[in-house]
Design a protein around this motif. Sequence first.
Motif, PDB file in Angstrom:
ATOM      1  N   LYS A   1      90.605  15.507  32.064  1.00 34.11           N
ATOM      2  CA  LYS A   1      90.828  14.729  30.845  1.00 34.11           C
ATOM      3  C   LYS A   1      89.861  13.562  30.849  1.00 34.11           C
ATOM      4  CE  LYS A   1      95.556  15.533  29.387  1.00 34.11           C
ATOM      5  NZ  LYS A   1      96.883  14.916  29.170  1.00 34.11           N
TER       6      LYS A   1
ATOM      7  N   ASP B   1      95.342  10.909  39.988  1.00 39.70           N
ATOM      8  CA  ASP B   1      95.554  11.345  38.610  1.00 39.70           C
ATOM      9  C   ASP B   1      94.259  11.647  37.858  1.00 39.70           C
ATOM     10  OD1 ASP B   1      97.116  12.061  36.437  1.00 39.70           O
ATOM     11  OD2 ASP B   1      96.972  10.069  35.555  1.00 39.70           O
TER      12      ASP B   1
ATOM     13  N   LEU C   1     103.039  15.850  33.193  1.00 37.63           N
ATOM     14  CA  LEU C   1     102.343  14.743  33.861  1.00 37.63           C
ATOM     15  C   LEU C   1     102.485  13.430  33.086  1.00 37.63           C
ATOM     16  CD1 LEU C   1      99.046  16.598  34.848  1.00 37.63           C
ATOM     17  CD2 LEU C   1     100.868  15.898  36.405  1.00 37.63           C
ATOM     18  N   ASN C   2     103.020  13.550  31.873  1.00 40.70           N
ATOM     19  CA  ASN C   2     103.194  12.338  31.060  1.00 40.70           C
ATOM     20  C   ASN C   2     104.550  11.678  31.282  1.00 40.70           C
ATOM     21  OD1 ASN C   2     100.692  12.676  29.909  1.00 40.70           O
ATOM     22  ND2 ASN C   2     101.487  13.978  28.283  1.00 40.70           N
TER      23      ASN C   2
ATOM     24  N   ARG D   1     101.541  20.967  31.136  1.00 43.27           N
ATOM     25  CA  ARG D   1     100.751  19.798  31.585  1.00 43.27           C
ATOM     26  C   ARG D   1     101.364  18.504  31.047  1.00 43.27           C
ATOM     27  NH1 ARG D   1      94.235  18.946  32.219  1.00 43.27           N
ATOM     28  NH2 ARG D   1      94.384  16.792  32.902  1.00 43.27           N
TER      29      ARG D   1
ATOM     30  N   LYS E   1      99.330  17.996  40.789  1.00 44.91           N
ATOM     31  CA  LYS E   1      98.444  18.004  39.622  1.00 44.91           C
ATOM     32  C   LYS E   1      97.692  19.327  39.512  1.00 44.91           C
ATOM     33  CE  LYS E   1      95.880  15.550  36.475  1.00 44.91           C
ATOM     34  NZ  LYS E   1      95.447  14.313  35.909  1.00 44.91           N
TER      35      LYS E   1
HETATM   36  N1  GLY Z   1      97.062  12.128  33.332  1.00 50.80           N
HETATM   37  C1  GLY Z   1      97.740  13.191  32.730  1.00 50.80           C
HETATM   38  C2  GLY Z   1      96.969  14.452  32.724  1.00 50.80           C
HETATM   39  O1  GLY Z   1      95.948  14.578  33.379  1.00 50.80           O
HETATM   40  O2  GLY Z   1      97.369  15.361  32.052  1.00 50.80           O
END
Ligand code: GLY
Length: 369
Positions: free
Chosen positions: A156, A150, A254-255, A251, A237
């Motif tokens: 991020k 992740d 991913l949450n 995106r 991802k």
């Molecule tokens: N961990 C969530 C993201 O990278 O968007």
Amino acid sequence: MIKIPISASKKYDVIMHQGILNMAGFYIKESLSLKDDPLTGKLKNKKICIVTDATVNQLYGQPEHKLYQSLKAYGFQVHKFVFRGGEETKSMDTIEEILDFLTSKGFTRTDLLLALGGGIVGDVTGFAASIYLRGIDFIQVPTTLLACVDSSVGGKTGVNLKAGKNLAGAFWQPRLVLFDPDVLATLSYDLLLDGIAETIKAGMIADKLILETIIRKRNLDDPEFLTTIASLAVEVKKKVVEEDEFDNGSRQLLNFGHTIAHGIEKCSNYKISHGHAVAIGMKIVAVASDRLGWTIEKSSEQLIEILERFKFPLDCPFSAWELAEAALADKKRRGDNITIVIPAAIGKCRLKTIPVAKLEQFIAYGVNN
Ligand code: GLY
């Protein structure tokens, strides 16, 4: 060797290979196209600062360790910044200390940081890199499964504020991600589970195959199996980040489970770890979505079965009200609405925006079962 190219505002590779820490200097030099000084045949004045925490420092950060040795062998001037680690050190204070350290060692814009550790180390190092001299390059060397699947990919970076997790940060892509599955041998079962939770999340949002692979083989001491599922999760991802690097749309998928997970982490004073909180968060969302009839195919039973096989504790110790309060301080809130990620079916999630006032009720559907 598995190489996954990421094409975001910076292009970089995620390279997974047993023993790759031995060759870190080579891969960094090659990926960044660093040239030797023709006179000395060595890199000229290229500084690299390993940023790590106290635990990882003992394991992989020592000057006699192969990573350090490899950086030196390829001509880097190696410096090291070690901080205590833990959620409370993911702070602006740590960032300031790193920046002061870099200035004291004369780091310039052409020098590099290397994040050696789990997600906290990666996020802190990436954020420091994003603001030092208005931005310098950094490399991610994740030492946990969680960070590998992740936080090390996608750019991020950030720190916590008093009001909640990750409330200050920047999008700042690394220049390279190096993952050595050998590092998983030193992880506790619980830390491995944290990574497994994120891998299950990747499967839930976009790739049934990950879940099938995980169900078929549950042996967490097999580095090859862990590398396979990690690479599948990184592929998920990659797709999401390449489509929506700056988190304005897809995106947010991913949450899945994360809005509630951040609430659980906060309510527990970060005693419940991220991955374990994500497991509970995913379960709550899946149960609530099934009950409300928001899914195409029900998914909660199958998800719970997978999570239970790994013995994730799934009972939520907090009320829907507490979780909603904590979640609403989270940055995912946009005005009077909040976007949550709900499963449409196993292997497919979608975004649903609900009024902030309805969040507690939604969570209650998932908690009270
Ligand atoms: N961990 C969530 C993201 O990278 O968007």
